[in-house]
Design an enzyme around this catalytic site. Structure first.
Site, PDB file in Angstrom:
ATOM      1  N   GLY A   1       0.617  -1.077   0.268  1.00  0.00           N
ATOM      2  CA  GLY A   1       0.110  -0.142  -0.178  1.00  0.00           C
ATOM      3  C   GLY A   1       0.991   1.014   0.271  1.00  0.00           C
TER       4      GLY A   1
ATOM      5  CG  HIS B   1      -1.874  -0.918   7.755  1.00  0.00           C
ATOM      6  ND1 HIS B   1      -0.920  -1.697   7.648  1.00  0.00           N
ATOM      7  CD2 HIS B   1      -0.608  -0.543   6.418  1.00  0.00           C
ATOM      8  CE1 HIS B   1       0.032  -2.581   6.693  1.00  0.00           C
ATOM      9  NE2 HIS B   1      -0.187  -1.761   5.823  1.00  0.00           N
TER      10      HIS B   1
ATOM     11  CB  SER C   1     -13.808 -17.172  -1.678  1.00  0.00           C
ATOM     12  OG  SER C   1     -14.109 -16.028  -2.338  1.00  0.00           O
TER      13      SER C   1
END
Length: 592
Positions: free
Chosen positions: A57, A232, A471
Site C-alpha cells: 500500500g 496501518h 475466496s
C-alpha cells in the site's frame, strides 16, 4: 496527529507522488496505469540477473518506490493508501516491467492482502512459464506468538534491510547469483531480523471523514503511547502512559532481545554471529532532532545492557505510516551467508546502489545519461498469451462435466448465501454464482481450449476478474497452481490420474498463501479431503463424498480463520465455502 493535508484526494495524492519518482531519479520509469515504478536500464545490462520486486500500500514512503534502483529493487508496485496493489498490477510488473531476467523474486510483507495478491500473481506467472519465487518478511515482535496465531508476525521497517541485501546480490555480475540463491539469502536475512515500533497517535488518512468531536474510535489518549503499533494504525501489545525516553527505549529493546519473553523471543540461538546492524526508522512525523536522541539512547543501551556494539547504525526515514508520530527499532543479526568472500551481509549492505530510499546520492553519470531507452511503456500493450503445454483434454467432455458442476453451484446459491448471512458477511453464495456464470459464458461461447494448461489458466483469469473477496483470490491461486502442475506433467492426454496429481500439487502450493487447515472451519475442510481421496482412489464420486463429509464436519466447529472468527455463536451452521466445494464436486460426480 495532524488531520490537515496539502492534498486531500487520496487517489490524486498517490498518483502525484508516483510521478515524482522519475523526476528525482532519472534511472527510473513510471507505468502510471499500473502504479509501477521500475528501472529503465537497457535489457543488455539486466540480462542474467535476478529481478527483485516488492510493493504494498501507499503511505509508507520511501518504501517501496524509493528503493527502486540499481542495486536494490528492479521494480515496486503501489496500491492505494494502506491497501495492497491488485493482482493485475503485480502480474503486469512481473511479465512486462522487469524482463529480461534470470528469475523474479517477490519480497512481500506479512499482510493477508499482500500475500494473496502477490501470491496469485506469482502463480499466474509460473503458469505462464516465468521462474518466480516469493519471500515473506515478518519482523515485527510487537504482537507475540499467542496473539498472532496462524497469521504470524507483521512485516514492518526491517523489510528494507532484506531489500538492500538481496538486491545487492541480485545486482552482482550477471550469472553469479541464481534465483534460488537470492531467495535463500532473503529468507536468511528475514530469519535474523526483529523490529518493534511505538507511536504517540494514530494517523489520519487524507480524504477520510473526521468525527465531529475530533476523537476517532480507538485513538490514543493525550498521555498515552502505543507499544508495538503497526504501520496501518493497528494496535500493538499495550498502551502505557508516556515514559521518559530511556525507559521507552529499554521497553522496546527488551521486546527485541529478552530471552525470558518466550512469547517474543524470535531470534533462536546460533553460532558464529558476525555482528549486528541497528536501524532506527522514523514513522514520518518525528523531528530529526528527536530521532537523533532516540538513536543515541538505543546505541547506549544496546552496549550497556546487551553488550552489543552495532557494526552499522542506520537512522532515518525508511518505512513510514504517513506522518506517524512514532518510530521503530530494527536489529539484524549478521550471520554467514555461505556465499564466500565479498558477499557477507555487511558487504552487501555496503554495496553501491542507485536508490533514493537508501539515502545515498545517485551517480553523476546517471544524471547525464537521460537518453537510456525505457522498456515498452505503452499502457495498452497486450500481455503475452499462455504458451501451450501439449497436455490435451477432450473439450466436449470437459465442457459437459464442468457445466453440470457450475449449474449445481448456481442452484445452491440461496442455501450458501443463507449460511453465510449467519456466519459471515453474506456474499459467499453470490460470489460463487458470479464466478460460475462467468465460466459458463466462456463454455457457451466455445472458448475452452484443447490444451489443458491454457484452459485452466483462462479459467483462473475469469475467476480472478469475476469473484470478489478472499475466496476469489484463493480459487485463483489454486487454479494457477493447478495450471503450473499440469504443465509439469508433460505432453499427452490429461487423464484423471494427471488431474489428481496436479490437484495435490496445487493444494500444497495453496498452503504457502493461507494457513488454513482442516479444523479451521474454512473451505479447506472440504477441499483437502476431496483432493486426497481423488489422489488415493481415482474416483470422483468418492472424492465428492469426502468433500461433503468435510463440509458437514464444520457444523458446530469453532472458526480459526475468516470473518466467522468474529461471530459469537455459530450454532449448527456449516461453513458456506466448504459447502460450495461439496456442491461443486457432487455436480461433477453426477456428470462424469
Amino acid at each position: 496527529m495532524s488531520n490537515k493535508h496539502f492534498v486531500n484526494d487520496p487517489v490524486h495524492l498517490v498518483n502525484l507522488a508516483l510521478r515524482s519518482a522519475p523526476l528525482t531519479n532519472p534511472s527510473l520509469a513510471l507505468d502510471e496505469e499500473n502504479k509501477i515504478v521500475y528501472c529503465k536500464s537497457s535489457p543488455e545490462s539486466q540480462a542474467g540477473r535476478v529481478a527483485i520486486v516488492s510493493g504494498g500500500g501507499a503511505g509508507h514512503e520511501p518504501s517501496f518506490v524509493s528503493f527502486v534502483g540499481d542495486g536494490v529493487l528492479r521494480a515496486a508496485v503501489s496500491g492505494s493508501i494502506f491497501a495492497s496493489p491488485s493482482v493485475k498490477q503485480i502480474y503486469s510488473c512481473i511479465t512486462r516491467r522487469v524482463n529480461p531476467n534470470s528469475g523474479v523474486l517477490l519480497i512481500v510483507m506479512n499482510y493477508t492482502g499482500d500475500i494473496l495478491h502477490f501470491g496469485l500473481a506469482s502463480e499466474k506467472a509460473k503458469a505462464a512459464g516465468v521462474d518466480v519465487d516469493m519471500v515473506v518478511v515478518a519482523d515485527d515482535v510487537g504482537v507475540g506468538r499467542e496473539k498472532n496465531g496462524k497469521v504470524g508476525r507483521r512485516g514492518i521497517a526491517g523489510t528494507v534491510l532484506v531489500h538492500k541485501i538481496a538486491g545487492a546480490l541480485a545486482a552482482a555480475t550477471p550469472g553469479t547469483a541464481s534465483l534460488k540463491e537470492v531467495s535463500a539469502l532473503a529468507t536468511l536475512v528475514a530469519a535474523n531480523l526483529v523490529s518493534v515500533g511505538s507511536s504517540l497517535a494514530h494517523v489520519h488518512v487524507p480524504g477520510r471523514v473526521i468525527a465531529s468531536d475530533g476523537d476517532e474510535e480507538g485513538s490514543l489518549k493525550p498521555d498515552e503511547i502505543e507499544i508495538g503499533m503497526g504501520i496501518h494504525n493497528e494496535q500493538g501489545c499495550k498502551r502505557v502512559k508516556i515514559p521518559e525516553l530511556p525507559e521507552l527505549v529499554g521497553m522496546l529493546l527488551d521486546q527485541l532481545l529478552s530471552k525470558e519473553d518466550k512469547d517474543r523471543n524470535y531470534l533462536e540461538d546460533v553460532e558464529n554471529v558476525e555482528g549486528w546492524v541497528l536501524m532506527l526508522n522514523n514513522l514520518g512525523g518525528v523531528s530529526p532532532l528527536e530521532m537523533g536522541a532516540i538513536t543515541t539512547e538505543a546505541v547506549k543501551q544496546l552496549d550497556s545492557t546487551y553488550s552489543i556494539k552495532p557494526t552499522r547504525v542506520f537512522a532515518g526515514t525508511f518505512m513510514t505510516s504517513l506522518n506517524g508520530n512514532g518510530f521503530s527499532i530494527s536489529l539484524l543479526r549478521l550471520v554467514d551467508t555461505g556465499l564466500g568472500k565479498g558477499k557477507s551481509m555487511l558487504d552487501l549492505l555496503d554495496a553501491p546502489h542507485e536508490s533514493l530510499g537508501w539515502s545515498a546520492p545517485v551517480k553523476q553519470e546517471t544524471w547525464a545519461s537521460k537518453d537510456i531507452q525505457t522498456q515498452s511503456s505503452d499502457s495498452d500493450a497486450k500481455e503475452e498469451s499462455i504458451p501451450p503445454s501439449g497436455l490435451k483434454l477432450n473439450v466436449d467432455k470437459f465442457s459437459h462435466t464442468l457445466s453440470a458442476s457450475l449449474q449445481s453451484l448456481i442452484k445452491a446459491e440461496p442455501e450458501i448465501s443463507r449460511y453465510d448471512e449467519q456466519v459471515g458477511d453474506g456474499d459467499c453464495g453470490s460470489a460463487l454464482k458470479k464466478g460460475a456464470e462467468a465460466i459458463l459464458q466462456l463454455i457457451n461461447t466455445n472458448k475452452i481450449h484443447p490444451d489443458a494448461v491454457i484452459t485452466i489458466s483462462t479459467l483462473a483469469e475469469v475467476v480472478e476478474e469475476n469473484m470478489d473477496g478472499t475466496s476469489g483470490a484463493i480459487y485463483s491461486i489454486f487454479l494457477n497452481s493447478l495450471a503450473k502442475a499440469l504443465r509439469e506433467a508433460g505432453e499427452g492426454e490429461a487423464s484423471l490420474g494427471v488431474w489428481a496429481k496436479a490437484a495435490m500439487a496445487a493444494l500444497v502450493s495453496l498452503r504457502k498463501y493461507t494457513p488454513a487447515q482442516p479444523g479451521d472451519r474454512t473451505l479447506v475442510d472440504a477441499l483437502q479431503p476431496c483432493i486426497i481421496s481423488l489422489a488415493e482412489h481415482g474416483d470422483v464420486s468418492k472424492a465428492a463424498k469426502a468433500a461433503r463429509e468435510g463440509a458437514e464436519s464444520t457444523r458446530g466447529m469453532k472458526a480459526s480463520l475468516g470473518r466467522s472468527v468474529y461471530v459469537g455463536e455459530l450454532g449448527d451452521t456449516p461453513d458456506p465455502g466448504a459447502i460450495g466445494i461439496a456442491v461443486f464436486m457432487e455436480g461433477l460426480a453426477g456428470a462424469v
